[in-house]
Design an enzyme around this catalytic site. Structure first.
Site, mmCIF file in Angstrom:
data_model
loop_
_atom_site.group_PDB
_atom_site.id
_atom_site.type_symbol
_atom_site.label_atom_id
_atom_site.label_comp_id
_atom_site.label_asym_id
_atom_site.label_seq_id
_atom_site.Cartn_x
_atom_site.Cartn_y
_atom_site.Cartn_z
ATOM 1 N N GLY A 1 12.933 -11.282 -1.322
ATOM 2 C CA GLY A 1 12.607 -12.222 -0.011
ATOM 3 C C GLY A 1 12.836 -13.665 -0.287
ATOM 4 C CG HIS A 2 11.621 -16.080 -3.711
ATOM 5 N ND1 HIS A 2 11.933 -16.945 -4.353
ATOM 6 C CD2 HIS A 2 11.730 -14.777 -4.343
ATOM 7 C CE1 HIS A 2 12.280 -16.658 -5.676
ATOM 8 N NE2 HIS A 2 12.098 -15.466 -5.779
ATOM 9 C CB CYS B 1 13.217 -16.204 -14.348
ATOM 10 S SG CYS B 1 12.973 -15.550 -12.767
#
Length: 381
Positions: free
Chosen positions: A202-203, A321
């Site tokens: 979603g982000h 990440c």
């Protein structure tokens, strides 16, 4: 002045998502599994969001499993296949996100050496695109799973998933497509690809962090990573995050990433004019319109990032990440770019608030940083 140019790492939430989250939190605060009126109100929010996402990506609503994000979605799919099949070959690409590569590598490493598992990682060409033919040739009779991303998160290069997916379907080989960076930036049609699994987040599109989805083809069984209350039709236990799910659905289609192509192109053209040795990765490949992965020889990427941060620019050096690690981009290394050049890269990803002024200011800042660093090293600018 602060300039945020790291939208591939995360997009600031759009107003539509924030409004939907607030409404869901205040008006549907019950547990979606509860049978009373408060639970039914929360369940309606989740079901409406499921329908909205299914329409957007062209799949059945029953195929949508809400998760905490792309990493969990990938892990559920990988676990579901590999924990229930005989040893064999796993085929993926060398440029997958760590959310795919690490679970695969860990699974194989934990098996006995003579168990019969083999992990094939197909490398891309110099444009950052993996050959569909090479992927297909790597798929053998004992292939248990194929994993291939739709869009690379660092270069923005679109990968030829369709012919690989068609081949997997013909041979009955399960396939996972990581579409986290593709959602909202190009066509994502689950039904057309006809794969077993697709992961979304979603982000990346202006929704909230901590919510995503795994799309599962009808008839494919999931094996839960964390068994519990049997939510999501027994496929992903844990009380659904109703406000986040509502925000995810509300963000669908709000941001027009294609509109960033002129800004991205202006940035790259001006950068090559000011710094001729600058290299645009995947420049000649089909890319998402907002992404620019740049190699600036002789300049350390992490140092550039920190200097740009001091000047108010938010960019990345590789995957968000992995940004805390002093490692060269595995994507660039897989493309055959030497380690030192790979360490001289930054990723710029434009978004809805980006402007031509941002592009010009970033080029000026890079020229200034380059001059400053060369001066500190006693070299001519």
């Amino acid at each position: 002045m602060k300039r945020y140019l790291d939208h591939n790492a995360t997009c600031p939430p759009v107003r539509e998502a924030l409004d939907a989250m607030l409404q869901a939190a205040s008006e549907a605060s019950g547990n979606p599994s509860s049978l009373h009126w408060a639970g039914r109100a929360a369940r309606r929010v989740v079901d409406d969001a499921r329908e909205a996402l299914a329409r957007y990506v062209d799949c059945e609503s029953g195929s949508v499993v809400f998760t905490s994000g792309g990493t969990e979605s990938n892990n559920i799919a990988i676990h579901s296949v590999l924990s229930t099949c005989k040893p064999g070959r796993i085929v993926t690409t060398a440029i997958e996100h760590p959310a795919v590569l690490k679970p695969l590598q860990q699974f194989v490493a934990e098996q006995p050496a003579d168990a019969g598992w083999e992990l094939i990682q197909v490398r891309p060409d110099q444009s950052g695109v993996v050959s569909a033919d090479q992927m297909i040739r790597s798929i053998s009779d004992d292939t248990r799973l194929v994993c291939m991303m739709l869009v690379n998160n660092e270069s923005g290069a679109v990968q030829p998933v369709q012919p690989v997916a068609a081949h997997c379907r013909e041979r009955g080989v399960p396939m996972l497509v990581d579409a986290v960076q593709a959602l909202g930036k190009g066509d994502v049609h689950f039904r057309h690809l006809d794969v077993d699994f697709m992961s979304l987040s979603g982000h990346k599109i202006g929704g909230p962090k901590g919510v995503g989805a795994l799309l599962v083809r009808r008839g494919v069984r999931l094996h839960e990573l964390t068994p519990g209350g049997g939510q999501e039709r027994g496929r992903r236990s844990g009380t659904e995050n109703v406000p986040a799910i509502a925000g995810f659905a509300a963000a669908l289609g709000v941001i027009d990433f294609a509109a960033q192509a002129p800004v991205r192109d202006a940035f790259e053209q001006q950068l090559k004019t000011e710094i001729p040795e600058a290299e645009i990765i995947a420049e000649d490949a089909l890319r998402t319109a907002n992404t620019s992965l740049v190699v600036l020889p002789g300049m350390d990427g992490e140092t550039m990032l920190m200097q740009l941060d001091l000047d108010g620019f938010a960019v990345a050096s590789g995957s968000a990440c992995s940004s805390g690690k002093r490692e060269a981009s595995h994507v660039l290394l897989a493309m055959g770019i030497p380690d030192m050049r790979a360490r001289s890269s930054i990723r710029v990803s434009f978004g809805p608030t980006s402007s031509m002024d941002d592009a010009q200011a970033l080029v000026a800042a890079l020229v200034s940083v380059r001059r400053r660093l060369k001066g500190m090293a006693g070299l001519a600018a």
